[in-house]
Write a protein that holds these residues in place. Structure first.
Motif, mmCIF file in Angstrom:
data_model
loop_
_atom_site.group_PDB
_atom_site.id
_atom_site.type_symbol
_atom_site.label_atom_id
_atom_site.label_comp_id
_atom_site.label_asym_id
_atom_site.label_seq_id
_atom_site.Cartn_x
_atom_site.Cartn_y
_atom_site.Cartn_z
ATOM 1 N N ARG A 78 0.839 -1.208 0.000
ATOM 2 C CA ARG A 78 0.000 0.000 0.000
ATOM 3 C C ARG A 78 0.870 1.253 0.000
ATOM 4 N N THR A 79 1.976 1.245 0.742
ATOM 5 C CA THR A 79 2.881 2.400 0.766
ATOM 6 C C THR A 79 3.431 2.678 -0.626
ATOM 7 N N VAL A 80 3.913 1.642 -1.292
ATOM 8 C CA VAL A 80 4.461 1.816 -2.637
ATOM 9 C C VAL A 80 3.386 2.337 -3.593
ATOM 10 N N HIS A 81 2.211 1.713 -3.537
ATOM 11 C CA HIS A 81 1.102 2.115 -4.407
ATOM 12 C C HIS A 81 0.745 3.581 -4.203
ATOM 13 N N ASP A 82 0.648 4.003 -2.944
ATOM 14 C CA ASP A 82 0.253 5.374 -2.658
ATOM 15 C C ASP A 82 1.341 6.374 -3.037
ATOM 16 N N GLN A 83 2.606 5.983 -2.891
ATOM 17 C CA GLN A 83 3.684 6.870 -3.322
ATOM 18 C C GLN A 83 3.623 7.104 -4.830
ATOM 19 N N VAL A 84 3.292 6.048 -5.571
ATOM 20 C CA VAL A 84 3.227 6.170 -7.030
ATOM 21 C C VAL A 84 1.947 6.859 -7.481
ATOM 22 N N ASP A 85 0.814 6.378 -6.974
ATOM 23 C CA ASP A 85 -0.483 6.767 -7.524
ATOM 24 C C ASP A 85 -1.099 7.999 -6.870
ATOM 25 N N THR A 86 -0.866 8.178 -5.565
ATOM 26 C CA THR A 86 -1.502 9.281 -4.838
ATOM 27 C C THR A 86 -0.562 10.467 -4.634
ATOM 28 N N ASP A 87 0.636 10.177 -4.068
ATOM 29 C CA ASP A 87 1.553 11.260 -3.711
ATOM 30 C C ASP A 87 2.399 11.745 -4.890
ATOM 31 N N ARG A 88 2.533 10.905 -5.905
ATOM 32 C CA ARG A 88 3.441 11.185 -7.018
ATOM 33 C C ARG A 88 4.875 11.421 -6.513
ATOM 34 N N SER A 89 5.225 10.700 -5.441
ATOM 35 C CA SER A 89 6.566 10.829 -4.863
ATOM 36 C C SER A 89 7.478 9.675 -5.272
#
Length: 430
Positions: A236-247
Motif C-alpha cells: 500500500r505504501t508503494v502504491h500510494d507513493q506512485v499513484d496518490t503522492d506522485r513521490s
C-alpha cells in the motif's frame, strides 16, 4: 577370423586394460588423491579472486584432497543443477541460495549435513539463519552470506531538505518514510524510485517488518496464503507513493536495481531501495563528487525485521566424499575467510565471529549500517514453501505488478494472492 580383425580386437582389449589400470573410479587424480568439485557462483572480480585463492590455499595444505574450482552462473544455476543431479554429474560442493534449495532437498539431491558439520561452524551461525536451510528434519546447506535491503540516498539532497536522517537505532516508520518521500519530491525529482521488476521477494521480505507472514503452516503441515493487514502495509505504501503522492517514479516499477542508477546519479531520484551489495556498483559508477549514504529500510510493528535468502554451500547426496566436502566447507567458512568472502561480494557474513571484524563496522560505504541490521534478518517467508516458484511466477508477480501500476485495487490483489495462490500451492501438498 581374419588376421586384421584379430589385431583390432587385441588392440581394443589392450586399450581397455590400459584405461582400467589408469582409472580411479572418478574419485581422485592419477596419484590416488581425492578430487572434489566446488561450483562457485561468485561473479564480481573481488569475489572470484577470493574464492580461487582460498581454493589454492586449501590445496596447498591438503595434499590428499584436491578441490577443483568450477565457475557457475546465477542466471542458470537452478536448471543447470537439476540437469546435473538427474545426470549423476553434480559437483560435490554446491554454491546456491537458500530459496532455491527446497525442491532439491525434498527431492533427495542434497546431503543432510546434520552429522557432517563441525561443532565450531554450527555454533557460529545463528539458528535464525540455519532455519533457512532446514527442511523437515534435515539441514541441507550452510548459509554464509546475506544482504539486507537498504535505502541508498543522495546525501546532498537529504541535507538540503532538512528531513530527519534515520539510523538503525532510530529508523523511519513506513508512514514517516512516505512523508519524507513527499518532501523530497518536486522540481522534476521523485523522492524514491522502486525497482520492482521482481516485486515478490522485495514485498514479502520487507513486509516482515510490519508483521506480514503471508504463508501460514497448519498443524497438518500444509501451507495456505492469507494476505492480512500486516502484509498490506508495504504494497500500500508503494502504491500510494506512485499513484496518490506522485513521490515515487512510475517508470521504474518494471526496472531492475541497476537500471535506476543513472537516474539516481542525475538527481532524478533522491533514494532507491536496493540490496546491500549494490553499493559496489554505486562506488564504481557514481560520478566524481557524488555524495551517497546508506540508510536502514523503514521499520514497522516488528521493528527492522526483514526476510533474506542467504547464499549457501551444500554437498551433493551423490558425492562419495561427503566428509571431505564438509571439511572444505568448514575451511572456506573460517571467520577470516568468511570476512574475505563478504568483503569481496559487498555483503554480510552470517557467522557471529566474522561479523565482529572491524572492517564491517566502519562508517565508510555504509558498512556499519548494514552490519547493524544483521541481527534483524530472518529467513524469507517463502523458504520452505513447496510450489512457491509457480505461485510467484503465475500468480503473485503479475498481481503485484498490476496493483503497483494502479490496474487493480487492494481487494483484487488479496483475492488473487489468496484464492488463485492457494489453488497452486494445493497441488504441491496432496
Amino acid at each position: 577370423m581374419t588376421r586384421t580383425r584379430t589385431r583390432i580386437l587385441t588392440l581394443f582389449a589392450c586399450a581397455v586394460l590400459l584405461l582400467a589400470g589408469c582409472s580411479d573410479g572418478g574419485d581422485g587424480a592419477d596419484d590416488g588423491r581425492i578430487t572434489l568439485r566446488f561450483q562457485s557462483l561468485a561473479w564480481q572480480d573481488e569475489s572470484v579472486k577470493a574464492n580461487k585463492e582460498l581454493v589454492r590455499k586449501w590445496n596447498a595444505t591438503h595434499p590428499d584432497v584436491r578441490v577443483e574450482y568450477v565457475q557457475g552462473s546465477w542466471d542458470s544455476v537452478h536448471d543447470q543443477l537439476l540437469t546435473s543431479f538427474e545426470g549423476g554429474e553434480a559437483p560435490d560442493i554446491i554454491h546456491d541460495a537458500s530459496d532455491d534449495l527446497a525442491d532439491f532437498a525434498y527431492g533427495g539431491y542434497l546431503a543432510d549435513l546434520t552429522g557432517l558439520l563441525p561443532a565450531r561452524l554450527k555454533s557460529d551461525i545463528p539458528q535464525r539463519s540455519c532455519e533457512a536451510v532446514t527442511f523437515g528434519d534435515g539441514v541441507y546447506g550452510v548459509p554464509f552470506l546475506q544482504e539486507p535491503r537498504v535505502l541508498i540516498a543522495n546525501a546532498t539532497l537529504l541535507k538540503k531538505s532538512g528531513v530527519r536522517i534515520p539510523t538503525p537505532e532510530h529508523p523511519w516508520s513506513w508512514a514517516e518514510f512516505r512523508q519524507v518521500t513527499k518532501e523530497l519530491s518536486g522540481d522534476g525529482r521523485y523522492g524514491v524510485a522502486w525497482p520492482l521488476k521482481e516485486p515478490v521477494s522485495a514485498t514479502l521480505n520487507l513486509s516482515l517488518s510490519t508483521g506480514g507472514k503471508l504463508f501460514h503452516r497448519g498443524a497438518d503441515g500444509k501451507v495456505t496464503v492469507r494476505f492480512e493487514e500486516g502484509d498490506q502495509v508495504v504494497p500500500r505504501t508503494v502504491h500510494d507513493q506512485v499513484d496518490t503522492d506522485r513521490s515515487a517514479s512510475p517508470t521504474t516499477l518494471g526496472s531492475g536495481g541497476s537500471d535506476t542508477l543513472p537516474g539516481f546519479f542525475a538527481g532524478k531520484y533522491a533514494m532507491v531501495p536496493l540490496g546491500f551489495s549494490y553499493r559496489q556498483q554505486i562506488e564504481q559508477q557514481a560520478p566524481e563528487g557524488f555524495d551517497w549514504q546508506v540508510l536502514p529500510a523503514p521499520a514497522g510493528a516488528d521493528g527492522l525485521a526483514q526476510g533474506v535468502s542467504p547464499q549457501t554451500l551444500s554437498v551433493a547426496e551423490d558425492s562419495p566424499h561427503k566428509k571431505e566436502a564438509a571439511a572444505f566447507v568448514d575451511f572456506l567458512l573460517q571467520p577470516d575467510n568468511m570476512v574475505r568472502l563478504a568483503l569481496g561480494d559487498w555483503m554480510l557474513p552470517t557467522g557471529e565471529q566474522a561479523l565482529k571484524d572491524p572492517a564491517l563496522h566502519t562508517a565508510e560505504r555504509g558498512w556499519a549500517t548494514g552490519t547493524a541490521l544483521a541481527a534483524h534478518l530472518r529467513p524469507a517467508p517463502a523458504q520452505s514453501v513447496r510450489g512457491y516458484a509457480e505461485w510467484k511466477d503465475k500468480v503473485a508477480t503479475p498481481a503485484l505488478q498490476e496493483y503497483y501500476s494502479g490496474a487493480i485495487g487492494m481487494d483484487e490483489l488479496r483475492h488473487r494472492l489468496e484464492e488463485d495462490g492457494n489453488l497452486v500451492l494445493a497441488r504441491y501438498q496432496r
